[in-house]
Design a protein around this motif. Sequence first.
Motif, PDB file in Angstrom:
ATOM      1  N   THR A  86       0.839  -1.199   0.000  1.00  0.00           N
ATOM      2  CA  THR A  86       0.000   0.000   0.000  1.00  0.00           C
ATOM      3  C   THR A  86       0.877   1.253   0.000  1.00  0.00           C
ATOM      4  O   THR A  86       0.599   2.207  -0.733  1.00  0.00           O
TER       5      THR A  86
ATOM      6  N   ASP B   1      -7.079  -2.270  -3.507  1.00  0.00           N
ATOM      7  CA  ASP B   1      -6.252  -2.908  -2.485  1.00  0.00           C
ATOM      8  C   ASP B   1      -7.040  -3.985  -1.745  1.00  0.00           C
ATOM      9  O   ASP B   1      -8.203  -3.777  -1.414  1.00  0.00           O
ATOM     10  N   GLU B   2      -6.397  -5.091  -1.481  1.00  0.00           N
ATOM     11  CA  GLU B   2      -7.008  -6.251  -0.798  1.00  0.00           C
ATOM     12  C   GLU B   2      -8.202  -6.807  -1.567  1.00  0.00           C
ATOM     13  O   GLU B   2      -9.228  -7.193  -0.997  1.00  0.00           O
TER      14      GLU B   2
HETATM   15 MG   LIG Z   1      -1.840  -2.829   2.506  1.00  0.00          MG
END
Ligand SMILES: [Mg+2]
Length: 403
Positions: free
Chosen positions: A49, A158-159
């Motif tokens: 990230t 993200d994720e």
């Molecule tokens: Mg992350």
Amino acid sequence: MQKPIKNLVGQVADKENFFERPRETKKLWDALASGEHILFAAPRRSGKTSLLFHLQDNPKENKILIFLEVESVSSSVEFFKRLRDVLLQDDDLSSVGIRIGEGAKNVLRRIRGIGSDALAKIELADGEKMPPHKAFERLLGAVVKKLSDDEQLVIMIDEFAQAAQNIAENSPQAAKEFLLAHREIRQNRAFRDKVQFLYCGSVGLEYVTERLEASNAINDVRTVNLRPLQREEARELIQRIIAHENYPPEKSWFTEEIIAILLDRIRWFVPYYIQIFLDAVQTYSNDNELTELTETSIGKAYSQMLGVRKHFVWWEERLRKAFKGNEYKFVVDVLNTTAHKTSIDASEIANLAAKHNVEVFKPILEALKHDGYVVETGEASGYGKLYRFVSPILQDWWRLYVA
Ligand SMILES: [Mg+2]
Ligand SMILES: Nc1ncnc2c1ncn2[C@@H]1O[C@H](COP(=O)(O)OP(=O)(O)O)[C@@H](O)[C@H]1O
């Protein structure tokens, strides 16, 4: 003299506290330049990230980078609503899990011009005639018309695999459709050259899709792995942190010898482990009013670091989510054995699989490798390949607090 870096622990590092990772940054820009869709994969806490934020803060002219985080998303509707919100929401976004770089803000203002027309009002509610991803596709179609010829929208999610897994917990079929919907969007000719997806995650997307028998849903996505720092880079990061005015222990305490001791303990060089270790050294030296560092004091600081549950507990929790029943027991048994013995060979793993009645265990082992628990040592016993924990710190924690 390199610029000092503040010892941030647990916050995403950006701007002046970001430790440059030119090799990794270049890999991502090259992949983006090639126009492909990307799966950016690495274990939790390896700095993914942070690196995405760094791309946003240092954009290349024609790439408009938007970021959203979907770890807690558990339905397709919720997912596409969030995605829509990123594109259409008012300025000064305050939503958690959304980040727009400075450069991208202007472009988004232009895009929001379509906010007033009917497209923005597409309801992505359950029970609608139009499936949410179709509604989103229409919106995206309108969005790309607002981009100039040389501009490309990069949607960083993200994720992502975690969201897919959450959806699968409610309904595997829905998760499969969700993954296929993404593929459909990526393949849409109307914006093929204008929109790129960058999926990021700590959870193996390949494994999640394989489980759902939907591997073909991601075969058009190119995987880019984030590699750990090299020892020299890790040493540089340590030197820059201890040089920071907010890091109390004296810089002179960190002799080459002491730094070598730190590096030997860390071995898997991701910024996070370096930071929590240095944090523990700070606390320990303060509490004990140290005037120098020794191998013994470093060892004590290390033990205290292992005692901070929140640093590591995710590694255990995550397995509970990903594996059920006998598979879960098998996985824990493999890790417990590896934690105690430092390595485990292929035949021992096969025996543990038999013990827990797990017939197909290779994909599980692959998932453990992929998600950053174990690696092949490169050596073999008489009984096949040897595996060990990727991170000796995680191994020690596992042995002391889990096994
Ligand atoms: Mg992350
Ligand atoms: N390039 C970097 N420079 C400085 N610190 C970093 C860097 N990358 C990661 N970190 C540290 O590691 C922690 C985890 O990084 P993060 O980007 O959240 O990893 P991931 O997204 O892979 O889980 C951050 O909170 C930050 O403290």
